[in-house]
Design a protein around this motif. Sequence first.
Motif, short mmCIF file in Angstrom:
data_model
loop_
_atom_site.label_atom_id
_atom_site.label_comp_id
_atom_site.label_asym_id
_atom_site.label_seq_id
_atom_site.Cartn_x
_atom_site.Cartn_y
_atom_site.Cartn_z
N ARG A 1 -0.69 3.06 -14.56
CA ARG A 1 -1.09 3.77 -13.34
C ARG A 1 -0.01 4.70 -12.82
O ARG A 1 -0.32 5.79 -12.33
CB ARG A 1 -1.47 2.76 -12.27
N PHE A 2 1.24 4.30 -12.90
CA PHE A 2 2.29 5.04 -12.22
C PHE A 2 3.27 5.74 -13.14
O PHE A 2 4.19 6.40 -12.66
CB PHE A 2 3.07 4.11 -11.29
N LEU A 34 0.89 -1.43 -14.08
CA LEU A 34 1.77 -0.58 -13.28
C LEU A 34 2.22 0.64 -14.07
O LEU A 34 2.25 1.76 -13.55
CB LEU A 34 2.99 -1.39 -12.81
N GLU A 57 0.83 -1.20 0.00
CA GLU A 57 0.00 0.00 0.00
C GLU A 57 0.86 1.25 0.00
O GLU A 57 0.58 2.23 -0.71
CB GLU A 57 -0.94 0.00 1.20
N GLU A 69 2.01 6.71 -6.89
CA GLU A 69 0.95 7.56 -7.42
C GLU A 69 1.28 9.03 -7.23
O GLU A 69 1.07 9.86 -8.12
CB GLU A 69 -0.37 7.22 -6.71
N ILE A 95 -4.40 -3.79 -10.65
CA ILE A 95 -3.08 -4.22 -10.17
C ILE A 95 -3.21 -5.25 -9.05
O ILE A 95 -2.51 -6.27 -9.04
CB ILE A 95 -2.26 -3.00 -9.69
N ASP A 96 -4.10 -5.00 -8.10
CA ASP A 96 -4.25 -5.93 -6.98
C ASP A 96 -4.72 -7.29 -7.45
O ASP A 96 -4.23 -8.33 -6.96
CB ASP A 96 -5.22 -5.34 -5.95
N TYR A 139 2.51 1.77 -3.47
CA TYR A 139 1.56 2.27 -4.47
C TYR A 139 1.22 3.74 -4.23
O TYR A 139 1.10 4.52 -5.19
CB TYR A 139 0.28 1.43 -4.44
N VAL A 158 8.19 0.54 -10.37
CA VAL A 158 7.87 -0.12 -9.11
C VAL A 158 8.60 -1.46 -9.08
O VAL A 158 8.50 -2.26 -10.02
CB VAL A 158 6.35 -0.33 -8.97
#
Length: 1000
Positions: A468-469, A465, A177, A184, A417-418, A180, A195
């Motif tokens: 999102r990132f 990933l 957590e 972000e 992702i999870d 992430y 990541v």
Amino acid sequence: MTSLAERGGITAVLGPTNTGKTTYAIERMLGYRTGIIGLPLRLLAREVYDRIVALRGPSVVALVTGEERIVPPRTQYWVCTVEAMPEGMGADFLAIDEIQLCADPERGHVFTDRLLRARGLNETLFLGSDTMRPTIAALVPKAQFMRRERMSQLTYSGSKKISRMPARSAIVGFSVENVYAIAELIRRQKGGAAVVMGALSPRTRNAQVELYQNGDVDFLVATDAIGMGLNLDINHVAFSSLTKFDGRRMRHLAPNELAQIAGRAGRGMTDGTFGVTGEASPLEPEVAEAIMDHRFTPLRKLQWRNSALNFGTVDGLIRSLEEGPDDPILVKARDADDLMALKHMAESAEVRARAGTATGVKLLWDVCRVPDFRGISHAEHASLLERIFGYLHENGRIPDDWIARQIQRIDRVDGDIDALSKRLAYIRTWTYVAQRAGWVSDESHWRGETRAVEDRLSDALHARLTQRFVDRRTSLLLRRLKQKEALVAEVNDKGEVTVEGEFVGRLEGFRFRQDKSAEGQEAKAVAQASAQALAPHFHLRADRFYNAPDTEIDFTEQGGLMWGADAVGKLAAGDDPLRPQVVAFVDESAGPDVAQKVQRRLQHFIDRKIAALFEPMIAMSRDEALTGMARGFAFQMVEGLGIIPRQKVAEDVKSLDQDARGALRKHGVRFGQFTVFMPLLLKPAPTRLRLVLWSLANGLDEFPEAPPPGLVTVPVHDGAPEGYHTMAGYRAAGTRAIRIDMLERLADMLRNEDSRGGFEAKADMLSITGMTLDQFADLMQGLGYKAEKGEREKVKAGPDATETAGEPDAGAAEEPGASEVEATPDAGTTETGGTPDESGDTPAGETGASEVEATPDAAPADATPPDAAPAEPVTEAPESRAPAEEVPVTEAAGEAAEAADASAEAPETEVFYTFTWSRQRQGGGRPQNQRGKQAQGGKPSGKGRPQGKGGPKGQGRDRGKGPKREQGPKNFSSGPKPSRDRIDPDNPFAAALMGLKDKG
């Protein structure tokens, strides 16, 4: 070292990070024919494997981890995780990396076992931290020590915000957590981050590292997995936390653990820095100094678990695993996942029955050693292992159809992702199972199947990933800006702006609206790139706007200025309400030339718009022929934007002579009973602009909107600013406001009514207002009349009646009915209304509202009043179909029949209102009766022409004569007086009387 190798010596190569220990071990191993190297992570094992394959080729290098097994037939060099190292192979060389993990609470017993029992035939190396020196010396007396110094300096830089983090930095978190959340935040502020976590598959991890290494992103967010030998180009390491969950509890990281991670900064001869960020508190000075000087407290205790296991019985195996060490340096390791699974499964009678032999116990222990990659509860994990053990004990193999179903459920690449990370953890279990020799029927097939699923999930996770990132747009723009290259921008017909093919926002008029998803450093990069690329587009657009016709430009009811669908400016109050100023909406990056050009074009537009819509009023203000009182009155009309309530200028109106009024009428001024106005300015377009100019002049924050065009009446807005209804072209009366031109038409009709004796609404009154009777009554009360509501019997026409039933009096028969009322009075009708003077007379020569043209949206003239019920003819009751004596009638039936007869005979009623003048209202007095009539409805006296009729000029009513006006409210008759000639239709002799009247 050669002599040491010749006698099979043991060497502990110790020192801080970035000393080249792993590289030294690889070089030493490749000097022998065979060798084994154990590494702490499968990620690091894959990295070392790739390095050796590059040097010696894949045919002689094996990779063995819990989930991956690549073993060529002619294997010489084995690269393994420490747990997966083969035993008893007798390789020439053996090395264990990160030997300080002997103290790790979870895995330390495995490293300690390798320290005590794993040896190479010719050479053994233990690589790790200096903190292991005393314990290695005590447990391995024959070991020699070699210290290697760090090749670069490591400096503590204190605390930094993530927004100020330098490029080529790694931010370390200790939970998924946390990782992430940091990634972000970096994406928003810095454009993106790679990541890296220990739970990632090697394929995903390598793809993420490649993003960082090739410069697509300048930041790396990772767990403490990067502290275990991963060699990356990192200049700065920042800790987002100084505590971690070790599987049992939250604990603070020791200085040597911090040093292991911080040492990733500065590779080769490049110096590095470390510090803290986020919620992590600054390091204590002594801790920071210890990390920089590589001085740490030696490890005094190592984790240990008995390796001499008893496979006679399940209980014997558990007892052997729980035995304690004899050496004080060693401490018994806490129960690992495999031991807890064994204890749980041992509670099952079926498991105990199957593990009744040494072979069964050994198989049970092998199954218990399947790692809990899924991280689920111990009971659930043990339940899965129990089923696997049952299949292996009963059939010797795991059924293909069962394992296929397990893999098929996982083989999905949808989700976030999870979800993908969870599926990767699940597939690792089956990858591990497929790697075990003899557990599946076709090992190569199931290894390939599980590897293919893991690769697909890995690629999907890498894509998620990155999506999102990592903001590739920002990365691209930053790279181009750093290279100082000219950026190419394109703007499509929808205003969408792309720079170098990447969407960056929209161009709305002359303002660039940046993509809302861009934040932090990303937003800065987008703004900088957009400003550079859009400069030529602003100039081209300004030229096109300057030459655009007025039809492409418009104003809003809130004072905005639009070019098509884009806002390009707004109106601001000026010194003169008819000369508002313009504020252009132009970005600073467009430059002052563009801003001035846009402002000039907008000022030209609004000036021409005002001149066109208010042309009659502006022409009147410039008329040099208007002098004296007429010129002053024209000035007031301009100040009132073409509409003035009459009560405000009553005295000025009286002061105007007939020539002045005529001169003003030539410019379209109408002197109504309630309002003095210019009818041409009541049209929707001038009304809309008038409200905007009036709002600007009065400094209103929120501009009231104009009523919808074409409506005769609208609801009164209680919260509207004072003067709003007048500027909108309406007069508030009761709960509704009536349009001023229609009000003047209504006033014309009211002048012919007996306002003192009382009168009822006519159909044409309701028609022009479009109101129901109740609404009309409320309107009349708002205009100063008293309304009395009543009911009366509805008159029905008899069989021989020739008059229309329901007429209020005989005189009404001469008036046009509802179907005969015209929506617009005759054009030739002359207005004679106005404000009464002291004697109640109307000034001669004034014209009323009948001169105002009716709008097309006025209610239809032939509309029947809503409350007027149609007359019903009286018919005779039908005769009974059977004789009375043949139909027995009970008492109840008789009562029902009587009630029905009574209901049939009950007269129908209708509602009516009687209106009488109540009081003087602002904006006009009561409408005057016909000139020369008595207050109670007498005939014309002959002195002067009747109200509203033409006649010789000067034949006005003789002032001072006539009945005296009564003061104050007064009750008059509730309805019109019955006519003498009227014949009551309910009179039994009505038919005979009508016949006599017709003959006469």
